[in-house]
Design an enzyme around this catalytic site. Structure first.
Site, PDB file in Angstrom:
ATOM      1  CD  GLU A 163      -2.777  -1.345   2.423  1.00  0.00           C
ATOM      2  OE1 GLU A 163      -2.764  -0.451   3.281  1.00  0.00           O
ATOM      3  OE2 GLU A 163      -3.496  -2.351   2.528  1.00  0.00           O
ATOM      4  CG  ASN A 206      -0.826  -7.016  -1.231  1.00  0.00           C
ATOM      5  OD1 ASN A 206      -1.499  -7.569  -2.097  1.00  0.00           O
ATOM      6  ND2 ASN A 206      -1.238  -6.888   0.030  1.00  0.00           N
ATOM      7  CG  HIS A 242     -10.136  -5.581   0.907  1.00  0.00           C
ATOM      8  ND1 HIS A 242     -10.383  -6.666   1.704  1.00  0.00           N
ATOM      9  CD2 HIS A 242      -8.816  -5.312   1.026  1.00  0.00           C
ATOM     10  CE1 HIS A 242      -9.256  -7.046   2.298  1.00  0.00           C
ATOM     11  NE2 HIS A 242      -8.284  -6.245   1.898  1.00  0.00           N
ATOM     12  CD  GLU A 271      -4.794  -7.722   1.946  1.00  0.00           C
ATOM     13  OE1 GLU A 271      -5.647  -6.951   2.415  1.00  0.00           O
ATOM     14  OE2 GLU A 271      -3.568  -7.494   2.002  1.00  0.00           O
ATOM     15  CG  ASP A 273     -12.912  -8.681   2.245  1.00  0.00           C
ATOM     16  OD1 ASP A 273     -12.775  -7.793   1.376  1.00  0.00           O
ATOM     17  OD2 ASP A 273     -12.575  -8.508   3.432  1.00  0.00           O
TER      18      ASP A 273
HETATM   19  O1  G3I Z   1      -5.264  -8.073  19.130  1.00  0.00           O
HETATM   20  C1  G3I Z   1      -5.718  -6.813  19.620  1.00  0.00           C
HETATM   21  C2  G3I Z   1      -6.489  -6.978  20.898  1.00  0.00           C
HETATM   22  O2  G3I Z   1      -5.650  -7.490  21.892  1.00  0.00           O
HETATM   23  C3  G3I Z   1      -7.072  -5.617  21.281  1.00  0.00           C
HETATM   24  O3  G3I Z   1      -7.868  -5.760  22.414  1.00  0.00           O
HETATM   25  C4  G3I Z   1      -7.902  -5.044  20.180  1.00  0.00           C
HETATM   26  C5  G3I Z   1      -8.459  -3.660  20.513  1.00  0.00           C
HETATM   27  O4  G3I Z   1      -8.382  -2.773  19.448  1.00  0.00           O
HETATM   28  O5  G3I Z   1      -7.099  -4.945  19.023  1.00  0.00           O
HETATM   29  C6  G3I Z   1      -6.603  -6.189  18.562  1.00  0.00           C
HETATM   30  O6  G3I Z   1      -5.811  -5.940  17.432  1.00  0.00           O
HETATM   31  C7  G3I Z   1      -6.526  -5.658  16.242  1.00  0.00           C
HETATM   32  C8  G3I Z   1      -6.067  -6.659  15.183  1.00  0.00           C
HETATM   33  O7  G3I Z   1      -6.655  -6.353  13.953  1.00  0.00           O
HETATM   34  C9  G3I Z   1      -6.420  -8.096  15.549  1.00  0.00           C
HETATM   35  O8  G3I Z   1      -7.793  -8.257  15.618  1.00  0.00           O
HETATM   36  C10 G3I Z   1      -6.188  -4.251  15.800  1.00  0.00           C
HETATM   37  O9  G3I Z   1      -6.736  -3.328  16.722  1.00  0.00           O
HETATM   38  C11 G3I Z   1      -6.750  -3.987  14.432  1.00  0.00           C
HETATM   39  O10 G3I Z   1      -6.302  -2.746  13.965  1.00  0.00           O
HETATM   40  C12 G3I Z   1      -6.280  -5.067  13.470  1.00  0.00           C
HETATM   41  O11 G3I Z   1      -6.889  -4.847  12.222  1.00  0.00           O
HETATM   42  C13 G3I Z   1      -6.261  -5.464  11.126  1.00  0.00           C
HETATM   43  C14 G3I Z   1      -5.948  -4.404  10.084  1.00  0.00           C
HETATM   44  O12 G3I Z   1      -5.390  -5.028   8.949  1.00  0.00           O
HETATM   45  C15 G3I Z   1      -4.969  -3.382  10.608  1.00  0.00           C
HETATM   46  O13 G3I Z   1      -4.647  -2.457   9.647  1.00  0.00           O
HETATM   47  C16 G3I Z   1      -7.200  -6.512  10.559  1.00  0.00           C
HETATM   48  O14 G3I Z   1      -7.342  -7.597  11.503  1.00  0.00           O
HETATM   49  C17 G3I Z   1      -6.625  -7.051   9.256  1.00  0.00           C
HETATM   50  O15 G3I Z   1      -7.593  -7.860   8.627  1.00  0.00           O
HETATM   51  C18 G3I Z   1      -6.292  -5.895   8.337  1.00  0.00           C
HETATM   52  O16 G3I Z   1      -5.730  -6.433   7.162  1.00  0.00           O
HETATM   53  C19 G3I Z   1      -5.385  -5.466   6.168  1.00  0.00           C
HETATM   54  C20 G3I Z   1      -4.162  -6.005   5.436  1.00  0.00           C
HETATM   55  O17 G3I Z   1      -3.145  -6.279   6.360  1.00  0.00           O
HETATM   56  C21 G3I Z   1      -3.702  -5.015   4.386  1.00  0.00           C
HETATM   57  N1  G3I Z   1      -4.768  -4.675   3.482  1.00  0.00           N
HETATM   58  C22 G3I Z   1      -6.014  -4.254   4.113  1.00  0.00           C
HETATM   59  C23 G3I Z   1      -6.494  -5.264   5.122  1.00  0.00           C
HETATM   60  C24 G3I Z   1      -7.830  -4.870   5.696  1.00  0.00           C
HETATM   61  O18 G3I Z   1      -7.767  -3.666   6.406  1.00  0.00           O
END
Ligand code: G3I
Length: 451
Positions: A163, A206, A242, A271, A273
């Protein structure tokens, strides 16, 4: 964190989702159940592709999660566990436990692993942004070197840089500590470092919103073209894909994949969805799958999660399995596009169908239910589905089907109105209004039978 356009849903549906009232129940067809069903991985492999999913380490202990992963997929991408904040939260202290769990699971099942991701502006620990230029260059190359060395020989493809371009019409690079301090050359430097560490891993760029021709994808295209001309090591481009109603599958999706492939790189859907449900969602998933298969260098498809409930945008139900790991019409559409068969097996053209249930509206005294019937890998000419309600519920009206009732008045057998023909993978829906009389239970949707 980046923002994707989100689909606006009717308030009633949002409220339902929030309160968990809306549910989905899926049953598989009876015909041919004795045969081994085809899988996403198996049918993709038959076409020389992999079919992967994003995996979160903390779900691997859930048996339905692991068994669906193992049965249906032959590639994984750690959803968050390999990101900079997960592996190097503190400078030069590397933590691999969660990512290792995913990699060992994958290895034990002979699945490919996509490494995600080495250099990205998001999920970047604060200390990286505070470094001066020279130090940042050292830290970036050290991060790539350490992480790739740890996983050397175990990764099929790395998202080396993720990105790096802005949305919109500028075609410009996105501001980040790397861009702002190291300048345009950081991407090339990251790829050169990556190649020197693990020459056998494919090195990918990516991005999202690059799935059709646009200013953003044109800018990525120009970079890849330049890299190929100058011999900067790049092997693949990932198209995140996405999608939702505000950002649907572009009409030139396949053409866009093809123009990148024509530069001499592999392309991968990394990715995937698609927010939505039922036939519309299934149709979009089918299009994406067909587009990849039509591009020789499209080497595989990865969906961004297994059941809807674990999606990063779960309220949009964007994945192939519902919250109970039942296969959605979108699953059937992908499998069918891959040339696989649902349930029938044996290539004998067995008529099968599957159903998906959704509660579509709710009022204080009643709710509407909708059942979507999807034909399997063969065309069908008739179908029949039993739906059982809980007394004292009463169905006040039905639509798009012909019901008959058993003597208890609780079991409805729904058949098509007139012609019940459905092409392979095609869907139709029927609906009903349930007067709750105080009981809001979802009906039980029985097996779908087809002929
Ligand atoms: O694990 C912590 C947890 O302990 C905490 O209580 C909670 C509270 O906010 O956060 C949890 O972490 C979160 C993590 O996902 C796991 O669930 C983060 O806040 C959250 O920001 C994170 O989001 C991820 C996101 O990337 C971050 O940018 C998504 O799961 C993940 O699917 C998403 O994936 C991205 C790709 O890497 C890049 N392309 C876009 C895609 C979708 O946004």
């Amino acid at each position: 964190m980046r923002k994707l356009p989100r689909r606006i849903r009717p308030t009633a549906v949002r409220a339902l989702l929030a309160t968990g009232l809306a549910g989905a129940v899926v049953t598989t067809g009876l015909a041919g159940s004795a045969h081994a069903a085809s899988t996403l991985a198996g049918s993709a492999a038959a076409k020389g592709r992999y079919f992967g999913t994003a995996v979160a380490a903390n779900h691997l202990g859930e048996s339905a999660y692991a068994s669906t992963l193992d049965a249906e997929f032959n590639a994984v991408t750690p959803e968050n566990e390999m990101k900079w904040d997960a592996v190097e939260a503190t400078r030069n202290t590397f933590t691999y436990s969660a990512a290792d769990q995913i990699v060992s699971h994958a290895q034990s099942k002979s699945m490919k692993v996509r490494g995600h991701t080495l250099v990205w502006h998001s999920q970047l620990p604060g200390w990286v942004g505070s470094l001066g230029t020279t130090d940042l260059r050292t830290a970036m190359n050290n991060h790539i070197t350490q992480v790739m060395t740890h996983y050397k020989g175990k990764i099929y493809a790395w998202d080396v840089v993720n990105e790096a371009f802005q949305d919109g019409s500028s075609g410009a690079r996105r501001s980040s500590p790397f861009q702002d301090k190291l300048g345009n050359g950081y991407i090339e430097e990251a790829f050169r470092t990556a190649r020197s560490v693990d020459p056998n891993a494919k090195l990918c760029y990516n991005d999202y919103n690059t799935d059709g021709q646009s200013a953003k994808s044109n800018a990525v295209y120009a970079m890849v073209k330049d890299f190929k001309q100058r011999g900067v090591p790049i092997d693949c481009v990932g198209f995140q894909s996405h999608f939702n109603s505000a950002s649907p599958v572009p009409s030139d999706y396949q053409a866009n994949l093809q123009r990148f492939a024509d530069l001499g790189v592999d392309v991968q859907i990394t990715e995937l969805d698609i927010e939505g449900s039922g036939t519309a969602q299934a149709t979009s998933y089918g299009k994406v799958t067909t587009a990849c298969l039509a591009v020789t260098r499209c080497t595989g498809i990865t969906v961004w999660g297994i059941p809807d409930k674990y999606s990063w945008r779960s309220s949009g139900t964007p994945l192939l399995f519902d919250n109970n790991y039942a296969k959605k019409p979108a699953y059937t559409a992908v499998l069918t596009a891959l040339g696989g068969t649902t349930g029938g097996g044996g290539g004998g053209g067995t008529a099968t169908c599957t159903t998906t249930y959704a509660r579509t509206n709710v009022w204080s005294d009643r709710f509407n239910g909708q059942v979507t019937v999807t034909a399997g890998s063969s065309a069908i000419t008739a179908w029949s589905v039993n739906v059982t309600f809980t007394s004292p519920q009463k169905v006040s009206t039905t639509w798009s089907g012909t019901p008959t009732w058993d003597s208890s008045g609780n079991v409805m057998t729904m058949k098509p109105n007139g012609n019940g023909s459905l092409a392979a993978g095609a869907s139709t829906s029927f609906g009903f209004t349930v007067m709750t009389n105080g009981n809001t239970n979802a009906p039980t949707v029985g097996a779908c039978t087809a002929s």
